[in-house]
Design a protein around this motif. Structure first.
Motif, PDB file in Angstrom:
ATOM      1  N   ARG A  12      57.004  -8.256   6.308  1.00 49.85           N
ATOM      2  CA  ARG A  12      58.425  -8.596   6.390  1.00 49.85           C
ATOM      3  C   ARG A  12      58.789  -9.168   7.756  1.00 49.85           C
ATOM      4  O   ARG A  12      59.564 -10.108   7.857  1.00 49.85           O
ATOM      5  CB  ARG A  12      59.264  -7.347   6.099  1.00 49.85           C
ATOM      6  N   LEU A  13      58.210  -8.598   8.826  1.00 48.84           N
ATOM      7  CA  LEU A  13      58.547  -9.032  10.183  1.00 48.84           C
ATOM      8  C   LEU A  13      57.571 -10.074  10.732  1.00 48.84           C
ATOM      9  O   LEU A  13      57.789 -10.611  11.811  1.00 48.84           O
ATOM     10  CB  LEU A  13      58.582  -7.825  11.123  1.00 48.84           C
ATOM     11  N   ALA A  14      56.508 -10.339   9.994  1.00 54.06           N
ATOM     12  CA  ALA A  14      55.483 -11.305  10.409  1.00 54.06           C
ATOM     13  C   ALA A  14      54.942 -10.974  11.796  1.00 54.06           C
ATOM     14  O   ALA A  14      54.836 -11.832  12.669  1.00 54.06           O
ATOM     15  CB  ALA A  14      56.020 -12.731  10.350  1.00 54.06           C
ATOM     16  N   THR A  15      54.610  -9.704  11.994  1.00 57.30           N
ATOM     17  CA  THR A  15      54.030  -9.254  13.254  1.00 57.30           C
ATOM     18  C   THR A  15      53.161  -8.033  13.003  1.00 57.30           C
ATOM     19  O   THR A  15      53.271  -7.388  11.951  1.00 57.30           O
ATOM     20  CB  THR A  15      55.127  -8.940  14.300  1.00 57.30           C
ATOM     21  N   LYS A  16      52.325  -7.706  13.963  1.00 59.85           N
ATOM     22  CA  LYS A  16      51.467  -6.523  13.831  1.00 59.85           C
ATOM     23  C   LYS A  16      52.306  -5.268  14.015  1.00 59.85           C
ATOM     24  O   LYS A  16      53.127  -5.175  14.911  1.00 59.85           O
ATOM     25  CB  LYS A  16      50.355  -6.560  14.875  1.00 59.85           C
ATOM     26  N   VAL A  17      52.093  -4.300  13.125  1.00 60.93           N
ATOM     27  CA  VAL A  17      52.796  -3.014  13.179  1.00 60.93           C
ATOM     28  C   VAL A  17      51.745  -1.918  13.262  1.00 60.93           C
ATOM     29  O   VAL A  17      50.746  -1.957  12.555  1.00 60.93           O
ATOM     30  CB  VAL A  17      53.674  -2.813  11.917  1.00 60.93           C
ATOM     31  N   GLU A  18      51.967  -0.969  14.158  1.00 58.26           N
ATOM     32  CA  GLU A  18      51.062   0.169  14.290  1.00 58.26           C
ATOM     33  C   GLU A  18      51.842   1.459  14.105  1.00 58.26           C
ATOM     34  O   GLU A  18      52.976   1.568  14.560  1.00 58.26           O
ATOM     35  CB  GLU A  18      50.413   0.180  15.679  1.00 58.26           C
ATOM     36  N   ILE A  19      51.242   2.415  13.419  1.00 61.76           N
ATOM     37  CA  ILE A  19      51.822   3.751  13.285  1.00 61.76           C
ATOM     38  C   ILE A  19      50.823   4.721  13.890  1.00 61.76           C
ATOM     39  O   ILE A  19      49.672   4.780  13.462  1.00 61.76           O
ATOM     40  CB  ILE A  19      52.103   4.116  11.816  1.00 61.76           C
ATOM     41  N   ASN A  20      51.254   5.459  14.902  1.00 65.90           N
ATOM     42  CA  ASN A  20      50.416   6.455  15.562  1.00 65.90           C
ATOM     43  C   ASN A  20      51.074   7.813  15.422  1.00 65.90           C
ATOM     44  O   ASN A  20      52.239   7.967  15.756  1.00 65.90           O
ATOM     45  CB  ASN A  20      50.236   6.111  17.044  1.00 65.90           C
ATOM     46  N   LYS A  21      50.313   8.770  14.911  1.00 60.80           N
ATOM     47  CA  LYS A  21      50.834  10.119  14.715  1.00 60.80           C
ATOM     48  C   LYS A  21      50.043  11.114  15.545  1.00 60.80           C
ATOM     49  O   LYS A  21      48.841  10.987  15.692  1.00 60.80           O
ATOM     50  CB  LYS A  21      50.743  10.517  13.243  1.00 60.80           C
ATOM     51  N   ALA A  22      50.754  12.119  16.048  1.00 51.74           N
ATOM     52  CA  ALA A  22      50.111  13.230  16.748  1.00 51.74           C
ATOM     53  C   ALA A  22      49.899  14.365  15.762  1.00 51.74           C
ATOM     54  O   ALA A  22      50.492  14.388  14.682  1.00 51.74           O
ATOM     55  CB  ALA A  22      51.000  13.685  17.906  1.00 51.74           C
ATOM     56  N   SER A  23      49.079  15.314  16.132  1.00 50.57           N
ATOM     57  CA  SER A  23      48.819  16.443  15.249  1.00 50.57           C
ATOM     58  C   SER A  23      50.071  17.280  15.010  1.00 50.57           C
ATOM     59  O   SER A  23      50.145  18.027  14.037  1.00 50.57           O
ATOM     60  CB  SER A  23      47.701  17.316  15.811  1.00 50.57           C
ATOM     61  N   THR A  24      51.078  17.137  15.876  1.00 53.11           N
ATOM     62  CA  THR A  24      52.336  17.871  15.700  1.00 53.11           C
ATOM     63  C   THR A  24      53.227  17.244  14.642  1.00 53.11           C
ATOM     64  O   THR A  24      54.235  17.817  14.261  1.00 53.11           O
ATOM     65  CB  THR A  24      53.123  17.910  17.021  1.00 53.11           C
ATOM     66  N   GLY A  25      52.862  16.027  14.189  1.00 52.91           N
ATOM     67  CA  GLY A  25      53.677  15.331  13.203  1.00 52.91           C
ATOM     68  C   GLY A  25      54.564  14.264  13.825  1.00 52.91           C
ATOM     69  O   GLY A  25      55.095  13.410  13.130  1.00 52.91           O
ATOM     70  N   SER A  26      54.750  14.311  15.142  1.00 59.91           N
ATOM     71  CA  SER A  26      55.552  13.283  15.807  1.00 59.91           C
ATOM     72  C   SER A  26      54.684  12.050  16.014  1.00 59.91           C
ATOM     73  O   SER A  26      53.474  12.079  15.802  1.00 59.91           O
ATOM     74  CB  SER A  26      56.067  13.804  17.154  1.00 59.91           C
ATOM     75  N   GLY A  27      55.290  10.969  16.426  1.00 58.84           N
ATOM     76  CA  GLY A  27      54.523   9.760  16.652  1.00 58.84           C
ATOM     77  C   GLY A  27      55.412   8.599  16.983  1.00 58.84           C
ATOM     78  O   GLY A  27      56.562   8.766  17.384  1.00 58.84           O
ATOM     79  N   LYS A  28      54.858   7.400  16.827  1.00 54.25           N
ATOM     80  CA  LYS A  28      55.656   6.215  17.096  1.00 54.25           C
ATOM     81  C   LYS A  28      55.191   5.047  16.231  1.00 54.25           C
ATOM     82  O   LYS A  28      54.041   4.995  15.794  1.00 54.25           O
ATOM     83  CB  LYS A  28      55.632   5.841  18.565  1.00 54.25           C
ATOM     84  N   ILE A  29      56.142   4.154  15.998  1.00 54.01           N
ATOM     85  CA  ILE A  29      55.875   2.902  15.300  1.00 54.01           C
ATOM     86  C   ILE A  29      55.991   1.812  16.349  1.00 54.01           C
ATOM     87  O   ILE A  29      56.996   1.734  17.054  1.00 54.01           O
ATOM     88  CB  ILE A  29      56.886   2.658  14.160  1.00 54.01           C
ATOM     89  N   THR A  30      54.961   0.973  16.467  1.00 55.41           N
ATOM     90  CA  THR A  30      54.942  -0.087  17.465  1.00 55.41           C
ATOM     91  C   THR A  30      54.981  -1.439  16.772  1.00 55.41           C
ATOM     92  O   THR A  30      54.220  -1.687  15.847  1.00 55.41           O
ATOM     93  CB  THR A  30      53.658   0.008  18.319  1.00 55.41           C
ATOM     94  N   LEU A  31      55.892  -2.296  17.236  1.00 58.01           N
ATOM     95  CA  LEU A  31      55.991  -3.667  16.756  1.00 58.01           C
ATOM     96  C   LEU A  31      55.521  -4.587  17.881  1.00 58.01           C
ATOM     97  O   LEU A  31      56.101  -4.561  18.967  1.00 58.01           O
ATOM     98  CB  LEU A  31      57.434  -4.022  16.391  1.00 58.01           C
ATOM     99  N   ASN A  32      54.504  -5.386  17.638  1.00 57.65           N
ATOM    100  CA  ASN A  32      54.014  -6.307  18.656  1.00 57.65           C
ATOM    101  C   ASN A  32      54.773  -7.621  18.582  1.00 57.65           C
ATOM    102  O   ASN A  32      55.140  -8.072  17.497  1.00 57.65           O
ATOM    103  CB  ASN A  32      52.526  -6.563  18.468  1.00 57.65           C
ATOM    104  N   PHE A  33      54.983  -8.237  19.739  1.00 60.49           N
ATOM    105  CA  PHE A  33      55.587  -9.566  19.796  1.00 60.49           C
ATOM    106  C   PHE A  33      54.885 -10.375  20.859  1.00 60.49           C
ATOM    107  O   PHE A  33      54.318  -9.826  21.809  1.00 60.49           O
ATOM    108  CB  PHE A  33      57.104  -9.495  20.056  1.00 60.49           C
ATOM    109  N   SER A  34      54.909 -11.706  20.705  1.00 60.81           N
ATOM    110  CA  SER A  34      54.127 -12.562  21.593  1.00 60.81           C
ATOM    111  C   SER A  34      54.960 -13.294  22.635  1.00 60.81           C
ATOM    112  O   SER A  34      54.394 -13.885  23.546  1.00 60.81           O
ATOM    113  CB  SER A  34      53.341 -13.582  20.771  1.00 60.81           C
ATOM    114  N   SER A  35      56.270 -13.277  22.493  1.00 62.99           N
ATOM    115  CA  SER A  35      57.120 -13.985  23.450  1.00 62.99           C
ATOM    116  C   SER A  35      58.549 -13.455  23.349  1.00 62.99           C
ATOM    117  O   SER A  35      58.876 -12.682  22.440  1.00 62.99           O
ATOM    118  CB  SER A  35      57.121 -15.492  23.155  1.00 62.99           C
ATOM    119  N   GLU A  36      59.374 -13.878  24.252  1.00 63.66           N
ATOM    120  CA  GLU A  36      60.798 -13.506  24.226  1.00 63.66           C
ATOM    121  C   GLU A  36      61.446 -13.993  22.930  1.00 63.66           C
ATOM    122  O   GLU A  36      62.222 -13.269  22.307  1.00 63.66           O
ATOM    123  CB  GLU A  36      61.515 -14.120  25.439  1.00 63.66           C
ATOM    124  N   ASN A  37      61.088 -15.208  22.518  1.00 62.74           N
ATOM    125  CA  ASN A  37      61.633 -15.754  21.272  1.00 62.74           C
ATOM    126  C   ASN A  37      61.183 -14.941  20.068  1.00 62.74           C
ATOM    127  O   ASN A  37      61.958 -14.709  19.131  1.00 62.74           O
ATOM    128  CB  ASN A  37      61.231 -17.222  21.095  1.00 62.74           C
TER     129      ASN A  37
END
Length: 84
Positions: free
Chosen positions: A47-72
């Motif tokens: 949908r966003l035409a970019t790399k998406v990463e999901i990282n989870k910790a053993s506690t269940g928390s984590g983060k979703i990372t959206l990569n971008f290549s430029s300001e635009n």
């Protein structure tokens, strides 16, 4: 990857690796994400035409990372996420 292909990869699993080489630092094992979370990651990436990463910790928390290549590219992603 299709949903079926992702499910098949999960079912097969990744090959076992030998012990950690001496020059690599052992890290805590990554928490695997569920099939639904993988499907969501692929959906969001498409949908966003970019790399998406999901990282989870053993506690269940984590983060979703959206990569971008430029300001635009960042502005394009922001626009897609805030569009009503």
């Amino acid at each position: 990857l299709s949903v079926r292909e992702v499910e098949q990869l999960i079912k097969i699993g990744q090959p076992k690796t030998s012990s950690t080489p001496a020059n690599q630092v052992a890290t805590t094992p990554a928490v695997t994400i569920s099939t639904e979370q993988i499907v969501f990651k692929e959906f969001l990436s498409d949908r966003l035409a970019t790399k998406v990463e999901i990282n989870k910790a053993s506690t269940g928390s984590g983060k979703i990372t959206l990569n971008f290549s430029s300001e635009n590219d960042l502005n394009r992603i922001i626009e897609l996420l805030t569009k009503k």
